[in-house]
Design a protein around this motif. Structure first.
Motif, PDB file in Angstrom:
ATOM      1  N   TYR A 197       3.110   3.892 -14.152  1.00  0.00           N
ATOM      2  CA  TYR A 197       4.558   4.070 -14.270  1.00  0.00           C
ATOM      3  C   TYR A 197       5.188   2.754 -13.816  1.00  0.00           C
ATOM      4  CZ  TYR A 197       8.680   7.169 -14.418  1.00  0.00           C
ATOM      5  OH  TYR A 197       9.849   7.798 -14.761  1.00  0.00           O
ATOM      6  N   PRO A 198       6.375   2.395 -14.260  1.00  0.00           N
ATOM      7  CA  PRO A 198       7.004   1.173 -13.742  1.00  0.00           C
ATOM      8  C   PRO A 198       7.108   1.219 -12.211  1.00  0.00           C
ATOM      9  CG  PRO A 198       8.180   1.957 -15.671  1.00  0.00           C
ATOM     10  CD  PRO A 198       7.186   3.023 -15.329  1.00  0.00           C
ATOM     11  N   ILE A 199       6.606   0.177 -11.562  1.00  0.00           N
ATOM     12  CA  ILE A 199       6.507   0.160 -10.098  1.00  0.00           C
ATOM     13  C   ILE A 199       7.235  -1.057  -9.541  1.00  0.00           C
ATOM     14  CG2 ILE A 199       4.923   0.005  -8.120  1.00  0.00           C
ATOM     15  CD1 ILE A 199       2.772   1.300  -9.919  1.00  0.00           C
ATOM     16  N   VAL A 200       8.022  -0.837  -8.497  1.00  0.00           N
ATOM     17  CA  VAL A 200       8.632  -1.927  -7.734  1.00  0.00           C
ATOM     18  C   VAL A 200       7.859  -2.049  -6.425  1.00  0.00           C
ATOM     19  CG1 VAL A 200      10.683  -2.734  -6.521  1.00  0.00           C
ATOM     20  CG2 VAL A 200      10.925  -1.630  -8.752  1.00  0.00           C
ATOM     21  N   LEU A 201       7.262  -3.212  -6.202  1.00  0.00           N
ATOM     22  CA  LEU A 201       6.525  -3.463  -4.965  1.00  0.00           C
ATOM     23  C   LEU A 201       7.497  -3.935  -3.893  1.00  0.00           C
ATOM     24  CD1 LEU A 201       3.435  -5.418  -6.375  1.00  0.00           C
ATOM     25  CD2 LEU A 201       3.670  -2.949  -6.011  1.00  0.00           C
ATOM     26  N   LEU A 202       7.452  -3.308  -2.720  1.00  0.00           N
ATOM     27  CA  LEU A 202       8.348  -3.653  -1.622  1.00  0.00           C
ATOM     28  C   LEU A 202       7.556  -4.170  -0.426  1.00  0.00           C
ATOM     29  CD1 LEU A 202      10.831  -0.631  -1.731  1.00  0.00           C
ATOM     30  CD2 LEU A 202      11.176  -2.936  -2.649  1.00  0.00           C
ATOM     31  N   GLY A 203       8.101  -5.171   0.224  1.00  0.00           N
ATOM     32  CA  GLY A 203       7.491  -5.763   1.405  1.00  0.00           C
ATOM     33  C   GLY A 203       8.233  -7.037   1.763  1.00  0.00           C
ATOM     34  N   ILE A 223       4.733  -3.865 -13.356  1.00  0.00           N
ATOM     35  CA  ILE A 223       4.886  -4.179 -11.940  1.00  0.00           C
ATOM     36  C   ILE A 223       5.978  -5.222 -11.745  1.00  0.00           C
ATOM     37  CG2 ILE A 223       3.725  -4.949  -9.844  1.00  0.00           C
ATOM     38  CD1 ILE A 223       2.488  -2.427 -10.986  1.00  0.00           C
ATOM     39  N   TYR A 224       6.955  -4.923 -10.864  1.00  0.00           N
ATOM     40  CA  TYR A 224       7.946  -5.908 -10.444  1.00  0.00           C
ATOM     41  C   TYR A 224       7.717  -6.193  -8.970  1.00  0.00           C
ATOM     42  CZ  TYR A 224      12.386  -7.995  -9.068  1.00  0.00           C
ATOM     43  OH  TYR A 224      13.336  -8.829  -8.559  1.00  0.00           O
ATOM     44  N   ASN A 225       7.400  -7.438  -8.652  1.00  0.00           N
ATOM     45  CA  ASN A 225       7.104  -7.826  -7.280  1.00  0.00           C
ATOM     46  C   ASN A 225       8.393  -8.208  -6.563  1.00  0.00           C
ATOM     47  OD1 ASN A 225       5.958  -8.684  -4.901  1.00  0.00           O
ATOM     48  ND2 ASN A 225       5.120 -10.587  -5.735  1.00  0.00           N
ATOM     49  N   ALA A 226       8.935  -7.278  -5.798  1.00  0.00           N
ATOM     50  CA  ALA A 226      10.185  -7.518  -5.068  1.00  0.00           C
ATOM     51  C   ALA A 226       9.934  -7.984  -3.638  1.00  0.00           C
ATOM     52  CB  ALA A 226      11.023  -6.239  -5.049  1.00  0.00           C
ATOM     53  N   CYS A 227       8.677  -8.142  -3.247  1.00  0.00           N
ATOM     54  CA  CYS A 227       8.356  -8.537  -1.872  1.00  0.00           C
ATOM     55  C   CYS A 227       8.974  -9.898  -1.544  1.00  0.00           C
ATOM     56  CB  CYS A 227       6.845  -8.607  -1.678  1.00  0.00           C
ATOM     57  SG  CYS A 227       5.988  -7.049  -1.903  1.00  0.00           S
ATOM     58  N   SER A 235      15.970  -3.363   0.423  1.00  0.00           N
ATOM     59  CA  SER A 235      14.729  -2.629   0.146  1.00  0.00           C
ATOM     60  C   SER A 235      14.958  -1.133   0.319  1.00  0.00           C
ATOM     61  CB  SER A 235      13.615  -3.108   1.076  1.00  0.00           C
ATOM     62  OG  SER A 235      13.284  -4.458   0.818  1.00  0.00           O
ATOM     63  N   ALA A 236      15.740  -0.779   1.337  1.00  0.00           N
ATOM     64  CA  ALA A 236      16.087   0.627   1.534  1.00  0.00           C
ATOM     65  C   ALA A 236      16.862   1.170   0.346  1.00  0.00           C
ATOM     66  CB  ALA A 236      16.900   0.793   2.822  1.00  0.00           C
ATOM     67  N   SER A 237      17.749   0.351  -0.214  1.00  0.00           N
ATOM     68  CA  SER A 237      18.518   0.765  -1.386  1.00  0.00           C
ATOM     69  C   SER A 237      17.602   1.045  -2.574  1.00  0.00           C
ATOM     70  CB  SER A 237      19.539  -0.326  -1.743  1.00  0.00           C
ATOM     71  OG  SER A 237      20.288   0.027  -2.886  1.00  0.00           O
ATOM     72  N   LEU A 238      16.548   0.229  -2.731  1.00  0.00           N
ATOM     73  CA  LEU A 238      15.584   0.464  -3.803  1.00  0.00           C
ATOM     74  C   LEU A 238      14.790   1.749  -3.554  1.00  0.00           C
ATOM     75  CD1 LEU A 238      14.403  -3.195  -4.376  1.00  0.00           C
ATOM     76  CD2 LEU A 238      15.564  -1.744  -6.046  1.00  0.00           C
ATOM     77  N   LEU A 239      14.440   2.009  -2.310  1.00  0.00           N
ATOM     78  CA  LEU A 239      13.777   3.271  -1.984  1.00  0.00           C
ATOM     79  C   LEU A 239      14.669   4.452  -2.358  1.00  0.00           C
ATOM     80  CD1 LEU A 239      12.286   2.444   1.547  1.00  0.00           C
ATOM     81  CD2 LEU A 239      10.983   2.804  -0.556  1.00  0.00           C
ATOM     82  N   GLN A 240      15.949   4.319  -2.076  1.00  0.00           N
ATOM     83  CA  GLN A 240      16.900   5.394  -2.374  1.00  0.00           C
ATOM     84  C   GLN A 240      16.986   5.657  -3.880  1.00  0.00           C
ATOM     85  OE1 GLN A 240      21.015   4.590  -1.254  1.00  0.00           O
ATOM     86  NE2 GLN A 240      21.256   6.703  -0.573  1.00  0.00           N
ATOM     87  N   ARG A 241      16.823   4.624  -4.696  1.00  0.00           N
ATOM     88  CA  ARG A 241      16.897   4.762  -6.146  1.00  0.00           C
ATOM     89  C   ARG A 241      15.592   5.230  -6.775  1.00  0.00           C
ATOM     90  NH1 ARG A 241      21.060   3.036  -9.035  1.00  0.00           N
ATOM     91  NH2 ARG A 241      22.688   1.714  -8.135  1.00  0.00           N
ATOM     92  N   ALA A 242      14.470   5.083  -6.053  1.00  0.00           N
ATOM     93  CA  ALA A 242      13.151   5.363  -6.629  1.00  0.00           C
ATOM     94  C   ALA A 242      12.960   6.840  -6.926  1.00  0.00           C
ATOM     95  CB  ALA A 242      12.065   4.882  -5.674  1.00  0.00           C
ATOM     96  N   ARG A 243      12.154   7.127  -7.958  1.00  0.00           N
ATOM     97  CA  ARG A 243      11.788   8.510  -8.279  1.00  0.00           C
ATOM     98  C   ARG A 243      10.848   9.070  -7.230  1.00  0.00           C
ATOM     99  NH1 ARG A 243      15.384  10.761 -11.613  1.00  0.00           N
ATOM    100  NH2 ARG A 243      15.943   9.298 -13.261  1.00  0.00           N
TER     101      ARG A 243
END
Length: 332
Positions: A197-203, A223-227, A235-243
């Motif tokens: 599935y489309p994945i955003v990597l956080l770190g 894969i989108y590498n947002a680290c 990063s918290a905002s992206l977590l809030q948007r994630a499925r």
């Protein structure tokens, strides 16, 4: 009008620990009359508490503990709530001289669990242990879970992400406080392929190299590498948007829980029995529970003491992400 009752909450340990104290802060503010809640933590965790509306004033450790103590003394606190209970917080409590309430330490029980695998730890989440610390003040757990407040300037817009990740994506927090608390990169790649599935990597910036390896192995369309590209609140905002959220045993796991996300939590050298699993949110634990060498420490060493690292190397990915299967069909 009587002056407010001033309460200081202490917690310096980690991002996750600070997030896990938010129910205490909220319940103190909402359940006690005429109270002013202050919070003291490391400067590195400033963004976690700076926007919390239940906190009247924040104090940060930026240098010497004794410099911090001089600042805190000027506030003349009525109570101190110590949610860490270590040498530094005990020095602060002694210097302030206010009535204090401290979390009960579990050092001996943790040692028994790590050294002899005798689990005498209470079957209790750390949040409930934090809440027990303020019970004698007449404060009870309201059951509303964790808080995390994102300022408007840090809210990530969907068009900041690649088109392939709009509007639906999985967030995967690939970091971890130690090497044994995160999957080896080859296994991260395997997990990402499993998710499919489309994945955003956080770190953070230190995780960016691992993210680049994953992108090279799987491709940028998935894969989108947002680290290292986003600060903690973003990063918290992206977590809030994630499925759905996948996470090692790390602070972003608890931030995801604050938003009520379904979390697939990944466990290596540490175990959920220490009480730090996702709180008040749907979650699935991915762990190699049949190993006799787990846990090898309460916080996770940088290297496997047994040299085989089976907790992560042999971790099964035999699971079905039903949330994605259903939603993917709906959004196609």
């Amino acid at each position: 009008m009587a002056p407010p009752v001033k309460i200081l909450v202490l917690q310096f340990a980690s991002i996750g620990n600070v997030v896990l104290t938010t129910p205490v802060v909220r319940c103190l503010k909402k359940q006690l009359p005429n109270v002013e809640v202050h919070y003291c933590t490391k400067d590195a965790y400033r963004s976690i508490i700076a926007y919390n509306p239940h906190i009247a004033k924040s104090h940060y450790l930026t240098g010497s503990v004794y410099t911090l103590i001089r600042q805190l003394r000027a506030e003349r606190f009525d109570y101190v709530i110590d949610l860490q209970n270590n040498v530094a917080t005990n020095v602060i409590k002694l210097a302030l001289g206010a009535r204090s309430y401290s979390i009960e330490r579990q050092s001996v029980r943790q040692w028994l669990y790590v050294r002899w695998k005798v689990n005498a730890l209470p079957d209790q989440h750390i949040v409930d242990r934090y809440m027990a610390t303020v019970q004698s003040l007449g404060v009870e757990n309201d059951g509303r879970g964790l808080d995390y407040f994102i300022p408007y300037k840090d809210e990530v817009e969907l068009d900041w992400l690649p088109l392939t990740h709009q509007p639906n994506f999985v967030a995967y927090a690939i970091g971890g406080q130690s090497l044994t608390r995160r999957l080896p990169v080859r296994r991260m790649i395997e997990l990402c392929r499993k998710i499919n599935y489309p994945i955003v990597l956080l770190g953070d910036k230190a995780d960016r190299k691992a993210g680049e390896e994953i992108v090279r192995a799987i491709g940028g369309k998935q894969i989108y590498n947002a680290c290292g590209h986003f600060n903690l609140n973003q990063s918290a905002s992206l977590l809030q948007r994630a499925r759905v959220v996948f996470s090692h045993d790390t602070g972003l796991m608890h931030i995801a829980a604050a938003f009520g996300k379904k979390v697939y939590s990944i466990w290596g050298s540490t175990t959920p029995q220490f009480g730090f699993y996702p709180y008040k949110t749907p979650h699935t634990r991915l762990e190699n529970s049949g190993l006799g060498c787990r846990p090898c420490s309460a916080t996770g060493p940088d290297n496997c003491p047994m040299k085989h690292f089976k907790c992560m190397n042999n971790l099964s990915f035999d699971f079905d992400v039903k949330e994605l299967r259903t939603r993917k069909k709906n959004f196609e």
